[in-house]
Design a protein around this motif. Structure first.
Motif, short mmCIF file in Angstrom:
data_model
loop_
_atom_site.label_atom_id
_atom_site.label_comp_id
_atom_site.label_asym_id
_atom_site.label_seq_id
_atom_site.Cartn_x
_atom_site.Cartn_y
_atom_site.Cartn_z
N ALA A 24 -9.49 15.50 -37.12
CA ALA A 24 -10.22 14.42 -37.80
C ALA A 24 -10.98 14.97 -39.01
CB ALA A 24 -11.17 13.74 -36.84
N LEU A 56 -13.57 9.45 -28.92
CA LEU A 56 -12.25 9.61 -28.34
C LEU A 56 -12.16 8.92 -26.99
CD1 LEU A 56 -9.42 10.85 -28.25
CD2 LEU A 56 -10.45 12.99 -27.43
N ARG A 111 -9.67 5.81 -26.13
CA ARG A 111 -8.74 5.88 -25.00
C ARG A 111 -8.95 4.73 -24.02
NH1 ARG A 111 -9.10 12.44 -23.88
NH2 ARG A 111 -7.09 12.98 -24.83
N LEU A 163 -3.95 9.86 -32.14
CA LEU A 163 -3.44 9.80 -30.77
C LEU A 163 -1.94 9.54 -30.74
CD1 LEU A 163 -6.13 7.89 -28.66
CD2 LEU A 163 -5.19 10.15 -28.19
N PHE A 192 -17.77 13.11 -31.39
CA PHE A 192 -16.32 12.89 -31.42
C PHE A 192 -15.80 12.62 -30.02
CE2 PHE A 192 -11.96 14.33 -30.95
CZ PHE A 192 -11.34 13.56 -31.92
N GLU A 193 -16.32 13.34 -29.05
CA GLU A 193 -15.85 13.17 -27.67
C GLU A 193 -16.12 11.76 -27.17
OE1 GLU A 193 -17.64 15.70 -28.81
OE2 GLU A 193 -16.07 17.25 -28.73
N VAL A 250 -13.94 7.81 -38.17
CA VAL A 250 -13.37 8.69 -37.14
C VAL A 250 -12.66 7.86 -36.06
CG1 VAL A 250 -13.94 10.32 -35.29
CG2 VAL A 250 -15.00 10.56 -37.55
N ARG A 251 -13.21 6.71 -35.74
CA ARG A 251 -12.56 5.85 -34.74
C ARG A 251 -11.16 5.45 -35.21
NH1 ARG A 251 -14.83 3.25 -30.64
NH2 ARG A 251 -16.90 3.71 -31.49
N THR A 294 -8.88 8.48 -35.13
CA THR A 294 -8.53 8.89 -33.77
C THR A 294 -7.40 8.03 -33.21
OG1 THR A 294 -10.79 9.66 -33.39
CG2 THR A 294 -9.45 9.25 -31.43
N ARG A 295 -7.44 6.73 -33.50
CA ARG A 295 -6.34 5.87 -33.05
C ARG A 295 -5.01 6.34 -33.61
NH1 ARG A 295 -10.15 1.59 -34.37
NH2 ARG A 295 -11.02 0.68 -32.46
N ALA A 313 -5.24 14.17 -31.55
CA ALA A 313 -6.61 13.67 -31.63
C ALA A 313 -7.60 14.76 -31.25
CB ALA A 313 -6.78 12.46 -30.72
N SER A 314 -8.20 15.38 -32.25
CA SER A 314 -9.18 16.44 -32.02
C SER A 314 -10.21 16.39 -33.14
CB SER A 314 -8.52 17.82 -32.00
OG SER A 314 -8.02 18.15 -33.28
#
Length: 337
Positions: free
Chosen positions: A250, A276, A280, A240, A272-273, A232-233, A236-237, A245-246
Motif C-alpha cells: 500500500a 485490512l 476482509r 487483495l 493498516f491491520e 488505503v481502504r 487494500t480492496r 494486501a500489505s
C-alpha cells in the motif's frame, strides 16, 4: 501526477538560477511547473517534478552543488508551520519527533527519524520520490535544510559529528565541507546527520509553548484531498485481488515510506491491520452470498490457511464460515445484516 508537495519546496529557486545566469522560469515550465507556484506555500507541485527540476538546474548551470546552494537560500522557513515546531519544541529530540509526525503535510514523500544511541544520535532522511537515481540534488538539499534546523535549535556554530549520503559524491569535497563543516561519507546505508547524544535532550532556548500548541493544532487539522484511511481502504480492496494486501504494498502504491503511511493512518485513528481486517470482513459478507466455496472465500481474502479465515469469521459474525454462507445464501443478495 503522483504525490504533491508544497510550493515552498522551490522557494528562491528562480532567484538562484538567475544568479547563475540561467532562466528559472523556462526550467520550471519544461517540467510542467507554474513559475508562480514555486515558493508559494498555498500552491502544490508534483514532488517528482520538483525534484527533477532541481537536478535539471544543476546540470544546466553546470553547478554540481546546486542542491546545497538552494538549501542555503531556503533555510528552514520552507517548512512553514513545521518550522514553528522546530523553533518552539521543548527539546531537540521532541522537535525532531514533531517533524517526523507532521512532515507529510509539507512533503509527503519525505520521512525523518531520530535513532537514539548510547554515544550518538542519528537523524535520518528518507525520500520516496520516484526515479531516486535522478534526485541526488534533492537529497543534498534536504540534508542542508536539516542542518539549518539543527543550527536554529543549537546555535549557528553547531557542527555535526559526520554526515552520510546514499549516493556517490557529485561535488568537490570542499563543497561538502563548506556546507556541513564535518566529514561526509558517500554510498552509505543512510542519508543521515550524526549528532552527539547529549544534544538530543538539550532545551531549545526562547521557545514559545503557545506557538507550539497552535502549530500542532493547525497541522493536525490538515489532511490530504482524500483521507489516508479511505485511500488505503480502496487500495487494500484492489491488492487483495492479487493477493498482495500489505502495508509495504500500500505504501509503495502511494509513493510513501511505510513508516510515513503508518503515522498518517495513526493520525486518522486507525492502522493498516485494522483496515485490512475491516475490508476482509466486508468481503466475507459479500462473497458468502455468491455461492463460492469456503476455501475459495478464504483464498480471496488473502488467508493462506482456511483455519485463519474460520477464526476471523467467528470473531466478526459469531458463526463459522459455513454458517455465514448458509445464512447469506438464504438471504439472497440482500445487504441487510
Amino acid at each position: 501526477m503522483g504525490p504533491l508537495i508544497r510550493g515552498t519546496a522551490l522557494l528562491n529557486f528562480q532567484a538562484l538560477v538567475s544568479s547563475l545566469g540561467g532562466d528559472g522560469k523556462a526550467l520550471l515550465r519544461a517540467r510542467g511547473i507554474d513559475p508562480a507556484a514555486a515558493g508559494d506555500y498555498d500552491a502544490f507541485l508534483s514532488s517528482a517534478a520538483a525534484a527533477a527540476v532541481v537536478a535539471d538546474a544543476a546540470e544546466a548551470m553546470n553547478c554540481s552543488d546546486f542542491g546545497m546552494r538552494l538549501a542555503r537560500e531556503q533555510g528552514v522557513q520552507i517548512l512553514g508551520p513545521v518550522a514553528v515546531i522546530i523553533r518552539n519544541a521543548e527539546t531537540v529530540g521532541s522537535a525532531i519527533d514533531g517533524v517526523s509526525r507532521f512532515l507529510h503535510n509539507i512533503a509527503p514523500t519525505d520521512h525523518v527519524e531520530l535513532i537514539r544511541g548510547s554515544e550518538q544520535a542519528v537523524f535520518t532522511l528518507t525520500t520516496s520520490v520516484r526515479q531516486l537515481a535522478r534526485h541526488d540534488q534533492w537529497v543534498e538539499k534536504g540534508l542542508g535544510i536539516s542542518l539549518d534546523a539543527f543550527r536554529l535549535m543549537l546555535g549557528v556554530d553547531f557542527v555535526p559529528v559526520r554526515v552520510t549520503m546514499q549516493h556517490r559524491r557529485i561535488s568537490p569535497n570542499s563543497s561538502y565541507w563548506e556546507m556541513f563543516g564535518c566529514p561526509v561519507e558517500f554510498e552509505a546505508e543512510l542519508n543521515s546527520v550524526h549528532l552527539p547524544h547529549r544534544v538530543v535532550n538539550q532545551t531549545i532556548l526562547g521557545r514559545d509553548a503557545a506557538a507550539l500548541a497552535l502549530a500542532e493544532r493547525y497541522l493536525a487539522g490538515i489532511g490530504p484531498d482524500q483521507e489516508a484511511a479511505d485511500h488505503v481502504r480502496d487500495l487494500t480492496r484492489r491488492l487483495l485481488v492479487v493477493n498482495q494486501a500489505s502495508l509495504a504494498a500500500a505504501a509503495r502504491a502511494m509513493a510513501l515510506h511505510p513508516r510515513v503511511l503508518q503515522r498518517r493512518l495513526a493520525d486518522s485513528g486507525t492502522t493498516f491491520e485494522e483496515i485490512l481486517d475491516d475490508v476482509r470482513k466486508e468481503l466475507a459478507w459479500q462473497l458468502s452470498a455468491t455461492g463460492m466455496q469456503v476455501s475459495q472465500i478464504a483464498s480471496a481474502l488473502g488467508y493462506s490457511e482456511q483455519s485463519s479465515y474460520t477464526r476471523a469469521c467467528r470473531r466478526w459474525y459469531d458463526e463459522s464460515p459455513r454458517q455465514l454462507r448458509a445464512r447469506r445464501r438464504g438471504q439472497g443478495t440482500s445487504d441487510e445484516r
